[in-house]
Design a protein around this motif. Structure first.
Motif, mmCIF file in Angstrom:
data_model
loop_
_atom_site.group_PDB
_atom_site.id
_atom_site.type_symbol
_atom_site.label_atom_id
_atom_site.label_comp_id
_atom_site.label_asym_id
_atom_site.label_seq_id
_atom_site.Cartn_x
_atom_site.Cartn_y
_atom_site.Cartn_z
ATOM 1 N N THR A 151 12.324 29.494 58.966
ATOM 2 C CA THR A 151 10.902 29.713 58.719
ATOM 3 C C THR A 151 10.209 28.586 57.960
ATOM 4 O OG1 THR A 151 11.390 30.889 56.660
ATOM 5 C CG2 THR A 151 11.274 32.211 58.677
ATOM 6 N N SER A 152 10.933 27.552 57.586
ATOM 7 C CA SER A 152 10.340 26.517 56.735
ATOM 8 C C SER A 152 9.248 25.726 57.426
ATOM 9 C CB SER A 152 11.426 25.565 56.226
ATOM 10 O OG SER A 152 12.057 24.904 57.310
ATOM 11 N N THR A 153 9.264 25.684 58.769
ATOM 12 C CA THR A 153 8.245 24.920 59.484
ATOM 13 C C THR A 153 7.362 25.822 60.340
ATOM 14 O OG1 THR A 153 9.751 24.481 61.340
ATOM 15 C CG2 THR A 153 9.703 22.871 59.552
ATOM 16 N N LEU A 154 7.199 27.062 59.912
ATOM 17 C CA LEU A 154 6.368 28.001 60.656
ATOM 18 C C LEU A 154 5.124 28.385 59.866
ATOM 19 C CD1 LEU A 154 8.803 30.503 62.385
ATOM 20 C CD2 LEU A 154 7.487 28.662 63.393
ATOM 21 N N PHE A 155 4.067 28.741 60.603
ATOM 22 C CA PHE A 155 2.839 29.232 59.985
ATOM 23 C C PHE A 155 2.928 30.754 59.862
ATOM 24 C CE2 PHE A 155 1.313 25.236 61.872
ATOM 25 C CZ PHE A 155 0.697 24.674 60.766
ATOM 26 N N PRO A 156 2.962 31.295 58.652
ATOM 27 C CA PRO A 156 3.030 32.751 58.490
ATOM 28 C C PRO A 156 1.665 33.390 58.698
ATOM 29 C CG PRO A 156 2.986 31.694 56.349
ATOM 30 C CD PRO A 156 3.027 30.583 57.364
ATOM 31 N N VAL A 157 1.668 34.601 59.216
ATOM 32 C CA VAL A 157 0.436 35.382 59.351
ATOM 33 C C VAL A 157 0.726 36.813 58.898
ATOM 34 C CG1 VAL A 157 -0.492 34.006 61.243
ATOM 35 C CG2 VAL A 157 0.936 35.974 61.759
ATOM 36 N N ASP A 158 -0.320 37.496 58.496
ATOM 37 C CA ASP A 158 -0.194 38.905 58.102
ATOM 38 C C ASP A 158 -0.451 39.761 59.343
ATOM 39 O OD1 ASP A 158 -0.688 41.526 57.278
ATOM 40 O OD2 ASP A 158 -1.385 40.884 55.318
ATOM 41 N N TYR A 159 0.572 40.437 59.816
ATOM 42 C CA TYR A 159 0.441 41.254 61.022
ATOM 43 C C TYR A 159 0.334 42.717 60.611
ATOM 44 C CZ TYR A 159 1.082 42.618 65.896
ATOM 45 O OH TYR A 159 0.896 43.118 67.164
ATOM 46 N N PHE A 160 -0.889 43.127 60.250
ATOM 47 C CA PHE A 160 -1.162 44.499 59.820
ATOM 48 C C PHE A 160 -0.236 44.928 58.678
ATOM 49 C CE2 PHE A 160 -2.211 44.303 64.388
ATOM 50 C CZ PHE A 160 -3.584 44.482 64.289
ATOM 51 N N GLY A 161 -0.044 44.006 57.742
ATOM 52 C CA GLY A 161 0.769 44.310 56.585
ATOM 53 C C GLY A 161 2.216 43.867 56.687
ATOM 54 N N ASP A 162 2.650 43.519 57.898
ATOM 55 C CA ASP A 162 4.019 43.021 58.080
ATOM 56 C C ASP A 162 4.002 41.508 58.251
ATOM 57 O OD1 ASP A 162 5.239 45.523 57.991
ATOM 58 O OD2 ASP A 162 4.861 45.878 60.125
ATOM 59 N N ALA A 193 4.695 37.966 59.920
ATOM 60 C CA ALA A 193 4.904 37.446 61.277
ATOM 61 C C ALA A 193 4.639 35.944 61.238
ATOM 62 C CB ALA A 193 3.989 38.143 62.270
ATOM 63 N N PHE A 194 4.893 35.288 62.364
ATOM 64 C CA PHE A 194 4.750 33.841 62.419
ATOM 65 C C PHE A 194 4.138 33.423 63.751
ATOM 66 C CE2 PHE A 194 8.512 34.961 59.949
ATOM 67 C CZ PHE A 194 8.277 34.310 58.752
ATOM 68 N N LEU A 195 3.429 32.299 63.727
ATOM 69 C CA LEU A 195 3.028 31.664 64.979
ATOM 70 C C LEU A 195 4.264 31.003 65.572
ATOM 71 C CD1 LEU A 195 -0.365 29.971 63.997
ATOM 72 C CD2 LEU A 195 -0.013 32.158 65.151
ATOM 73 N N THR A 196 4.447 31.161 66.866
ATOM 74 C CA THR A 196 5.690 30.739 67.491
ATOM 75 C C THR A 196 5.911 29.230 67.429
ATOM 76 O OG1 THR A 196 7.023 30.849 69.494
ATOM 77 C CG2 THR A 196 4.665 30.530 69.786
ATOM 78 N N PRO A 253 1.122 27.201 74.102
ATOM 79 C CA PRO A 253 1.001 26.520 72.808
ATOM 80 C C PRO A 253 2.104 26.924 71.850
ATOM 81 C CG PRO A 253 -0.568 28.327 72.947
ATOM 82 C CD PRO A 253 0.106 28.242 74.277
ATOM 83 N N THR A 254 2.537 25.991 71.036
ATOM 84 C CA THR A 254 3.518 26.248 69.992
ATOM 85 C C THR A 254 3.050 25.580 68.709
ATOM 86 O OG1 THR A 254 4.797 24.348 70.770
ATOM 87 C CG2 THR A 254 5.489 26.510 71.539
ATOM 88 N N PHE A 255 3.628 25.986 67.582
ATOM 89 C CA PHE A 255 3.117 25.570 66.275
ATOM 90 C C PHE A 255 4.276 25.174 65.361
ATOM 91 C CE2 PHE A 255 0.551 28.728 68.339
ATOM 92 C CZ PHE A 255 -0.736 28.246 68.250
ATOM 93 N N ARG A 256 4.120 24.055 64.677
ATOM 94 C CA ARG A 256 5.123 23.597 63.720
ATOM 95 C C ARG A 256 4.421 23.191 62.427
ATOM 96 N NH1 ARG A 256 9.880 22.068 66.824
ATOM 97 N NH2 ARG A 256 9.954 23.707 68.395
ATOM 98 N N ALA A 257 4.816 23.770 61.321
ATOM 99 C CA ALA A 257 4.176 23.496 60.034
ATOM 100 C C ALA A 257 4.865 22.355 59.288
ATOM 101 C CB ALA A 257 4.152 24.758 59.180
ATOM 102 N N ARG A 285 4.004 10.731 66.025
ATOM 103 C CA ARG A 285 4.575 11.597 67.058
ATOM 104 C C ARG A 285 4.355 13.078 66.794
ATOM 105 N NH1 ARG A 285 10.600 8.885 67.569
ATOM 106 N NH2 ARG A 285 9.959 6.833 68.375
ATOM 107 N N HIS A 286 3.751 13.433 65.670
ATOM 108 C CA HIS A 286 3.726 14.843 65.276
ATOM 109 C C HIS A 286 2.325 15.455 65.325
ATOM 110 C CE1 HIS A 286 7.754 13.934 63.703
ATOM 111 N NE2 HIS A 286 7.966 15.225 63.816
ATOM 112 N N LEU A 287 2.271 16.661 65.865
ATOM 113 C CA LEU A 287 1.101 17.524 65.802
ATOM 114 C C LEU A 287 1.558 18.873 65.259
ATOM 115 C CD1 LEU A 287 -0.428 16.835 69.343
ATOM 116 C CD2 LEU A 287 -1.325 15.996 67.163
ATOM 117 N N THR A 288 0.644 19.614 64.655
ATOM 118 C CA THR A 288 1.005 20.947 64.188
ATOM 119 C C THR A 288 0.798 22.000 65.274
ATOM 120 O OG1 THR A 288 -1.210 21.261 63.259
ATOM 121 C CG2 THR A 288 0.488 20.406 61.790
#
Length: 461
Positions: free
Chosen positions: A191-202, A204-207, A229-233, A240-243
């Motif tokens: 999870t170190s390079t993922l964007f966290p989101v609040d999924y109705f209190g639980d 979750a992450f952007l893939t 689309p995919t996401f890397r934090a 070479r890098h995009l988020t």
């Protein structure tokens, strides 16, 4: 106002009756089909110059550019004055006769007969991107307008061809597209390079990849792929890098590493040859050396990780690399750049040390210190554009690897089910579209490969 869609089919021969009819609406890309005919274009003024009683407006319409010619005595006074007063990026509907001219971009010019101004850009608030040089920060702040320039438009057309051809290859080879979720409860590689989101209190992450999900659809359908689309934090500032980026990911049941490498070289070759065939004018606009792409055909050279490491250390001894390569590490950007610059086509580096690779990679049965994985490095120093592997097929091994990587076992119960019920050898990879665009176009930075780049410090516009 009625909107007429441009015609890009072959133009019918003009009859006597047609010469007095309303001129057909077409595009700049299709002007060759209308030589000697009067046509109408929906366009914008890209640039203009004046020479005495002659005006030379240059129009663009998204498919190309064409120079118009208007003499003060050949057009109504109103048309001449309207053309003379046009400002850059004013939108127009222009009518004129198509004339062949070998000196002109695209081989044709337009003898202007009429012009209707849809919207004139104010002289007091002019279009901000002129034909002079602008700094990168300025252009990125005005990306919504910068994409109108011929070079950026050409890059986006090439990108579209790459995406079309990438999907076409799989569609034509028995693959089924299956779309994984963008919101996920668990990470593919931590999870170190993922964007966290609040999924109705639980949580979750952007893939960061659709891989885990399309492994399940591969076991249902045999050969599948996802495209989205995919996401890397990653807090990376490299060229070479995009988020946020787009990735195409195939997954194949009953497939091993060798089969995966054959699939990857066929896929990449198809994409490049499609671009050469269908986007040659755009490659010319951006100044790409097409001879560098014409060699992209199977077979691709293959190197084991230990062979690549030895080459890197030899290069260091010769002074070609600043730092020696420490065996056991993953390759960094300088390492990938040097390796990929040694070949005229993509090179496949396979069998990395298992301890530096992801938990889901199958160890080599002949020597479990090595993972059955591959990175495909693009030539000319562009580095990794494909990463893939044969997947762990054993339930017990996968469970132990998840635990060893300190991943939440509950979140992966569904993934473990794939090994409980009918597990088979299977393999897949991910190809980043933007890195492929950067390589195929010969770009210095990945930020030009996508309409609106998302980087560490940029989320506007």
């Amino acid at each position: 106002m009625q909107v007429l869609m441009p015609e890009e089919t072959t133009a019918p021969a003009a009859s006597t009756a047609e010469t007095t009819a309303t001129p057909p609406v077409t595009t700049i890309a299709a002007l060759s089909q209308f030589e000697g005919r009067t046509v109408t274009l929906h366009a914008w003024l890209y640039n203009s110059r004046e020479s005495g009683k002659l005006l030379f407006p240059i129009f663009r319409d998204g498919t190309g550019i064409v120079q118009g010619v208007a003499h003060v005595k050949s057009v109504p006074a109103r048309v001449f004055e309207d053309l003379k007063g046009l400002t850059q990026e004013s939108s127009v509907i222009v009518t004129g006769k198509v004339r062949a001219d070998k000196r002109a971009p695209g081989g044709y010019e337009l003898d202007v007969e009429d012009v209707q101004i849809v919207q004139r850009v104010s002289e007091s608030d002019p279009y901000p991107i002129t034909l002079k040089e602008h700094g990168v920060d300025f252009l990125m702040e005005h990306r919504h307008l910068w994409v109108r320039s011929p070079r950026q438009s050409a890059i986006l057309r090439i990108r579209a061809e790459i995406m079309r051809a990438a999907a076409e290859f799989f569609d034509g080879n028995g693959f089924i597209r299956t779309d994984p979720p963008i919101l996920t409860p668990a990470a593919c590689e931590g999870t170190s390079t993922l964007f966290p989101v609040d999924y109705f209190g639980d949580p979750a992450f952007l893939t960061q990849s659709g891989q885990l999900y399309i492994e399940s659809t591969a076991l249902a359908l045999g050969k599948v792929y996802s495209f989205g689309p995919t996401f890397r934090a990653e807090k990376s500032k490299t060229r070479r890098h995009l988020t946020e980026f787009w990735m195409i990911e195939p997954e194949v049941a009953y497939c091993d590493l060798d089969g995966l490498m054959e699939l990857a070289e066929g896929h990449l070759s198809h994409i490049v040859q499609s671009v050469l065939k269908n986007r040659a004018p755009e490659l010319e606009v951006i100044g790409r050396d097409k001879s560098k792409l014409e060699t992209i055909k199977p077979p691709f050279p293959r190197l084991r990780y230990d062979e690549a490491a030895a080459l890197l250390n030899e290069a260091h001894k010769k002074g070609e690399l600043e730092q020696p390569f420490e065996f056991g590490n993953d390759f960094g950007s300088p390492d990938e750049t040097w390796l990929s610059s040694q070949f005229d086509r993509p090179v496949m580096v396979h069998r990395y040390p298992a301890e530096v690779k992801a938990f889901y990679m199958e160890p080599d049965a002949k020597d479990p210190r090595w993972a059955l994985c591959v990175d495909v490095l693009a030539p000319e120093g562009y580095g990794e554009i494909i990463g893939g592997s044969q997947r762990v097929a054993s339930y017990e091994l996968l469970k132990s690897r998840i635990e060893a990587h300190n991943l939440p076992i509950d979140a992966f119960q569904w993934y473990l089910d794939l090994r409980r019920y009918g597990s088979v050898p299977h393999a897949g990879y991910g190809m980043g579209i933007e890195r492929a665009v950067a390589w195929i176009c010969g770009l210095d930075h990945v930020r030009e490969t996508i309409p609106f780049a998302r980087t560490l410090h940029r989320i506007y516009p």
